[in-house]
Design a protein around this motif. Structure first.
Motif, PDB file in Angstrom:
ATOM      1  N   UNK A  22      -5.114   2.299   8.192  1.00 40.35           N
ATOM      2  CA  UNK A  22      -4.787   2.276   9.618  1.00 40.35           C
ATOM      3  C   UNK A  22      -5.884   2.953  10.447  1.00 40.35           C
ATOM      4  N   UNK A  23      -6.354   4.097   9.929  1.00 39.21           N
ATOM      5  CA  UNK A  23      -7.367   4.847  10.658  1.00 39.21           C
ATOM      6  C   UNK A  23      -8.625   4.024  10.881  1.00 39.21           C
ATOM      7  N   UNK A  24      -8.915   3.134   9.934  1.00 41.02           N
ATOM      8  CA  UNK A  24     -10.129   2.326  10.075  1.00 41.02           C
ATOM      9  C   UNK A  24      -9.911   0.999  10.780  1.00 41.02           C
ATOM     10  N   UNK A  80      -3.313  11.682  14.051  1.00 38.99           N
ATOM     11  CA  UNK A  80      -4.537  12.048  14.768  1.00 38.99           C
ATOM     12  C   UNK A  80      -5.703  11.602  13.902  1.00 38.99           C
ATOM     13  N   UNK A  81      -6.542  10.719  14.463  1.00 41.61           N
ATOM     14  CA  UNK A  81      -7.581  10.115  13.639  1.00 41.61           C
ATOM     15  C   UNK A  81      -8.847  10.943  13.657  1.00 41.61           C
ATOM     16  N   UNK A  82      -9.159  11.481  14.813  1.00 36.69           N
ATOM     17  CA  UNK A  82     -10.445  12.127  14.966  1.00 36.69           C
ATOM     18  C   UNK A  82     -10.409  13.083  16.156  1.00 36.69           C
ATOM     19  N   UNK A  94       0.839  -1.205   0.000  1.00 37.64           N
ATOM     20  CA  UNK A  94       0.000   0.000   0.000  1.00 37.64           C
ATOM     21  C   UNK A  94       0.872   1.253   0.000  1.00 37.64           C
ATOM     22  N   UNK A  95       0.443   2.281  -0.690  1.00 38.84           N
ATOM     23  CA  UNK A  95       1.143   3.569  -0.650  1.00 38.84           C
ATOM     24  C   UNK A  95       0.979   4.163   0.750  1.00 38.84           C
ATOM     25  N   UNK A  96       1.842   5.108   1.105  1.00 33.66           N
ATOM     26  CA  UNK A  96       1.767   5.655   2.465  1.00 33.66           C
ATOM     27  C   UNK A  96       0.398   6.302   2.709  1.00 33.66           C
ATOM     28  N   UNK A  97      -0.150   6.907   1.657  1.00 37.53           N
ATOM     29  CA  UNK A  97      -1.483   7.509   1.752  1.00 37.53           C
ATOM     30  C   UNK A  97      -2.561   6.449   2.091  1.00 37.53           C
ATOM     31  N   UNK A  98      -2.573   5.380   1.274  1.00 36.12           N
ATOM     32  CA  UNK A  98      -3.579   4.335   1.478  1.00 36.12           C
ATOM     33  C   UNK A  98      -3.365   3.605   2.802  1.00 36.12           C
ATOM     34  N   UNK A  99      -2.098   3.463   3.184  1.00 36.19           N
ATOM     35  CA  UNK A  99      -1.784   2.784   4.432  1.00 36.19           C
ATOM     36  C   UNK A  99      -2.377   3.552   5.619  1.00 36.19           C
ATOM     37  N   UNK A 154     -12.343  15.568  22.682  1.00 29.45           N
ATOM     38  CA  UNK A 154     -12.038  14.133  22.760  1.00 29.45           C
ATOM     39  C   UNK A 154     -11.206  13.815  21.530  1.00 29.45           C
ATOM     40  N   UNK A 155      -9.997  13.308  21.766  1.00 26.69           N
ATOM     41  CA  UNK A 155      -9.038  13.130  20.672  1.00 26.69           C
ATOM     42  C   UNK A 155      -8.698  11.655  20.500  1.00 26.69           C
ATOM     43  N   UNK A 156      -8.818  11.162  19.258  1.00 22.46           N
ATOM     44  CA  UNK A 156      -8.537   9.750  18.976  1.00 22.46           C
ATOM     45  C   UNK A 156      -7.201   9.621  18.247  1.00 22.46           C
TER      46      UNK A 156
END
Lengths: 438, 438
Positions: free
Chosen positions: B356-358, B390-392, B347-352, B414-416
């Motif tokens: 990961x976030x999901x 930072x995911x969310x 996977x490209x770093x973008x897709x990775x 609230x930080x994920x």
């Protein structure tokens, strides 16, 4: 250190000379055709001579890159003119004959390494390429060469000249013969190849491309490959018999025989699963690129020319079956630039941004903002730099004094972006964190 | 709408059934072998029958995906059992014979479209694929089908059944015959193909992969392709003569003749430049992937299986010539997972990051920070979300009141993130903009 590439005016020899020059070595090239040689020397920025003996006598490494059928002559020609501690290398695709000639003609104990670089003159990087070395003895040069190749991530294989030639009988003689036969049949059938491509799957297109690639090589080289490998004749005979047998099974409606041949041939190619995976990936890479290009229509893109490595930038205005047409908004030319799809690669969004930052005209803007005294201008600067399309942020001045409150500081930033529009996000963030723009 | 795939238990028919089921259609499949059919039906989650007539009588679209030599029989079999306004399609790789059979057996004016999808059962997406339609008349179904295919970004080509078969004589008969001959010669020569691959350039490896791909197809199909095309015999004869002629020029040392053949065959394949470009790109895509994998050793990566589309994640512990070994830090298994390189894509770093976030376990942290009253919590939230890893970010509460100054607000976020470490950057930014963490 001086390196001579005999036959360095064309083909693989020229590629090698170009590469070694870029690596910083002092290069000399020779060739039979003086006007061609001088042209190549001028192009590469190095010295040309048509005297192999003189050139060899001045060099620490002599790389023989002449056509296969001339290698033996050149070894004989230079043998008595070598510097005592020099190294002789040949880079032909056949190794048994040159190795024997080195033993026969070079001074006793003079170091030599027959090498077959398994790549063509079109190669632009050594990384991941294969080279077969067939040394008969290993001297001081040998270890230097091995180190050099490994540092350049070349995959080095060592074997005997005989084993090398046996393998090449398959890798080159058989495959070339079958491809040239197919290309010749296509010609005899008077087929419009361009039209067949429209009807075809990506795998057919790739097959035709590979046929084109093999058959378009220098015919002198293709001829030598067939003739100079001692097993060539037997291998071709075997191929002819195989196709005759298959044809007979078909013409006599012998389905069982045909199936038996197909199944046994499949078994012999072990690990079909990997073959399918790799060829799927090769096809996907081409199909995916076309899809990405189609999706980028009317958008801003950058493409890299696969040979010159030059970057072309602009809005993708049009795509047809062979070309893309892009218009650079910063260029005065009214016409689109036309680029051949087969020669270009679409840059990833990551690489495109990186390139843009170094190449697209930018503008600087001054912004002065007041924050609480406990804020950290360096952190603010770093945060603004991760905003898309912000290229650079500099802190010009930090002011504490009469004109503002005593618990505040005023920071003057110089911000570089592509367009004024991009600045909007910056001021939005500064205000959002409670800053007051002055 | 009910769609029947006759012969939908295997090969391309099965692929079509699977695809249409995923698209939400109601599917029926038939096949001759009941146990195989029931197994396939269970796997795909749809209904199986071994009765073509009954199945056809219940369906709005009937797709005939049986072997080429059985298409005519099946058309004849179902002809008198069709629903009045249904559509009959066949998907064989030969079009002249089925088109004639449709005219001969189907009720007068019953709509049919002979189609050749130019891709194999391994295809996973219609995007960019080619389908040749050879309709004799265009009815109401025709326009629906065209729309459907175009919406799925299929490249539709229309021609007559005769022209189609002529083109396929080149695209399939000639290329398959030459590849199977090469594969059979390899077997007769008793070559260790795995060993030859070590000595070879990427282009040889790709050639062997394509040979493996063609020769490993269902031999019944390969046989039909050679036999059912009316020009098959002439084409094979032409190929045999071409290779005989080339071999004779070599064995009689007739270099000029050989060169003449090679040059004329090259000219006939027009646009060699594009062939070189495209094949270079195909090879590069494989070489580059290997380089990227090597550079990722000991690093965190994710790879996608090219067929199952499953993502495998972990640290890349080891690479050998065929496999990678990765270790998922979140899994309890002590052993590395072994994956075949030919079946995976890095996977490209973008897709990775997106993946990961999901998929990687995350943690939530509460941070309360005090800013000036004129700050905008929404902008702060959006800015924190562009911080790497930072995911969310959610705004939980905004407080103005007694416990703080009247010109301040207190914001509770609230930080994920993946790890507590990633939170450090967030607090650094908040403090840097003058915020006070409570």
């Amino acid at each position: 250190m001086k390196i001579a590439v005999l036959g360095g005016t064309d083909g693989l020899g020229k590629t090698i000379a170009k590469f070694l020059k870029k690596e910083g070595f002092e290069l000399l090239i020779t060739g039979q055709n003086t006007s061609k040689g001088e042209k190549a020397a001028k192009e590469l920025g190095l010295q040309f001579s048509n005297d192999n003996k003189l050139t060899a006598s001045k060099s620490d490494i002599i790389i023989i890159a002449v056509p296969i059928d001339k290698i033996e002559n050149v070894i004989q020609e230079i043998a008595n003119f070598l510097k005592p501690n020099s190294l002789v290398i040949d880079v032909g695709s056949i190794k048994e004959k040159p190795a024997k000639a080195m033993v026969k003609y070079l001074p006793k104990n003079h170091e030599f390494i027959p090498i077959h670089p398994i790549f063509g003159p079109r190669t632009t990087s050594l990384k991941g390429q294969v080279m077969v070395l067939t040394p008969l003895k290993k001297g001081k040069w040998y270890f230097k060469i091995i180190n050099y190749l490994k540092n350049h991530q070349v995959k080095v294989i060592e074997t005997s000249p005989e084993e090398h030639d046996k393998m090449m009988g398959i890798v080159q003689v058989l495959t070339h013969f079958s491809y040239i036969s197919t290309a010749y049949a296509l010609k005899k059938l008077k087929v419009d190849i361009k039209k067949t491509r429209e009807f075809a799957s990506p795998i057919y297109n790739l097959m035709v491309d590979i046929i084109g690639r093999i058959v378009s090589q220098n015919p002198e080289l293709t001829y030598s490959i067939q003739k100079d490998n001692l097993k060539g004749k037997i291998i071709r005979e075997c191929f002819l018999n195989a196709s005759k047998e298959i044809n007979e099974s078909l013409n006599s409606d012998n389905k069982e025989k045909f199936k038996e041949i197909a199944i046994s041939a499949t078994k012999n190619i072990n690990d079909i699963e990997s073959s399918l995976g790799r060829s799927d990936k090769a096809i996907d890479s081409i199909t995916n690129e076309l899809i990405k290009l189609t999706e980028s229509l009317k958008k801003e893109i950058a493409v890299k020319h696969i040979y010159s490595k030059e970057i072309h930038y602009g809005f993708l205005e049009k795509i047809d079956s062979d070309f893309i047409f892009i218009k650079n908004p910063n260029s005065k030319a009214k016409k689109c630039q036309r680029l051949k799809i087969s020669n270009i690669e679409l840059l990833s969004s990551e690489d495109f941004l990186k390139w843009k930052k170094n190449n697209i005209p930018t503008k600087n803007y001054q912004i002065t903002v007041v924050f609480n005294k406990n804020s950290d201008p360096e952190v603010i600067k770093n945060t603004l730099e991760i905003v898309p399309n912000v290229i650079n942020v500099k802190i010009v001045e930090i002011y504490k004094g009469n004109q503002i409150n005593e618990n505040q500081i005023s920071i003057n930033f110089s911000i570089t972006t592509f367009k004024k529009k991009d600045l909007y996000k910056v001021t939005k963030i500064l205000k959002g964190f409670g800053g007051i723009i002055r």
